[in-house]
Design an enzyme around this catalytic site. Structure first.
Site, PDB file in Angstrom:
ATOM      1  N   ASP A  51      32.153  66.689  27.776  1.00  0.00           N
ATOM      2  CA  ASP A  51      31.411  65.504  27.693  1.00  0.00           C
ATOM      3  C   ASP A  51      31.617  65.140  26.057  1.00  0.00           C
ATOM      4  O   ASP A  51      32.060  65.910  25.134  1.00  0.00           O
ATOM      5  CB  ASP A  51      29.935  65.915  27.642  1.00  0.00           C
ATOM      6  CG  ASP A  51      29.497  66.215  29.101  1.00  0.00           C
ATOM      7  OD1 ASP A  51      30.276  65.888  30.099  1.00  0.00           O
ATOM      8  OD2 ASP A  51      28.564  66.772  29.226  1.00  0.00           O
TER       9      ASP A  51
HETATM   10  N1  URA Z   1      29.129  71.235  31.227  1.00  0.00           N
HETATM   11  C1  URA Z   1      28.437  70.116  30.693  1.00  0.00           C
HETATM   12  O1  URA Z   1      27.339  69.733  31.056  1.00  0.00           O
HETATM   13  N2  URA Z   1      29.284  69.438  29.797  1.00  0.00           N
HETATM   14  C2  URA Z   1      30.455  69.874  29.411  1.00  0.00           C
HETATM   15  O2  URA Z   1      31.110  69.028  28.480  1.00  0.00           O
HETATM   16  C3  URA Z   1      30.959  70.757  30.132  1.00  0.00           C
HETATM   17  C4  URA Z   1      30.241  71.547  31.007  1.00  0.00           C
END
Ligand code: URA
Length: 263
Positions: free
Chosen positions: A108
């Protein structure tokens, strides 16, 4: 190596950072480039970067873009090759061959830590293919107090609004007394404030926002998330946020042991 591995000589030289496309064309015309001990005359001739020996001003030019990079992703950049509005992880790579790279999976925008960048589609596929269940390990700061029962729920699988429950996941609450993980820095551990706890989570899937949704299903918020390992590969704790380096041969092997067996 087949025909598909062939590239134009001028393009190859430019991608490996010898100069701009115009520069390398001039170099070729000036007779400064050799291919397999013969003077190259034309920029548009094809070469095989793995097989052919290319010299520019007498120096061997190798394909750096075959390297896989370990990036310590900072928050605020997106895991894509191109984006209209946002800075991407590729924008962080100050190499002439950066355009060839793509991220292996996604983090993310606000997630930090280990992200591999590669031009090797087969390797990426092996790591991401759902059937492989490559383990991804994260450090997180989450709201609330440590709760052994939540670790049990993670182990059993959690309902996050998908067809199936999540696969068994590891959850460990860090107490501060024991060594946490070699990939973590003191700054990471200091992120844990009042009313929060620090955890290590391992999952073998990669559903959209998976970790945040798993904690969300338990009424918790993820305040900080950092990936620290993928398969047998750990984030180098000496690699500052926003910086990258090529994987060592050793790390490459640890990441993809099956390629070893093939060769
Ligand atoms: N899980 C999430 O919520 N975000 C990420 O970036 C990776 C795994």
């Amino acid at each position: 190596m087949g025909m598909k591995d062939q590239v134009r000589l001028d393009r190859f030289l430019a991608e490996e950072g010898i100069g701009s496309r115009a520069d390398v064309k001039k170099m070729i015309r000036a007779g400064r480039v050799m291919v397999n001990r013969e003077r190259a005359r034309q920029g548009d001739r094809k070469i095989d970067p793995e097989e052919d020996e290319v010299l520019a001003d007498g120096k061997r030019v190798r394909r750096n873009s075959a390297l896989t990079l370990m990036l310590n992703k900072p928050a605020g950049v997106v895991s894509a090759t191109k984006d209209e509005n946002e800075r991407t992880v590729i924008d962080l790579i100050g190499e002439p061959w950066a355009k060839r790279l793509f991220p292996v999976g996604r983090l993310d925008k606000d997630t930090e830590g280990l992200l591999l960048l590669t031009a090797d589609g087969a390797m990426s596929h092996r790591l991401l293919s759902p059937g492989k269940h490559v383990e991804k390990t994260y450090f997180a700061v989450v709201s609330g107090a440590p709760d052994p029962e939540l670790a049990e729920r993670f182990r059993e699988g959690i309902e996050i609004g998908e067809k199936r429950k999540t696969l068994p996941a590891g959850l460990r609450f860090l107490s501060g007394n024991e060594p946490a993980d070699e990939a973590l820095t003191p700054e990471d551990l200091a992120r844990c404030g009042e009313g929060e706890c620090c955890v290590i989570v391992s999952i073998t899937e990669g559903k959209y926002h998976q970790i945040k949704r798993m904690f969300g299903a338990a009424g918790r918020e993820v305040h900080y998330l950092k990936r620290i390992a993928m398969g047998g590969l750990r984030l180098d704790p000496a690699l500052p946020s926003g910086r990258y380096r090529p994987l060592t041969d050793e790390e490459q092997k640890r990441l993809c042991p099956e390629t070893d067996a093939d060769s």
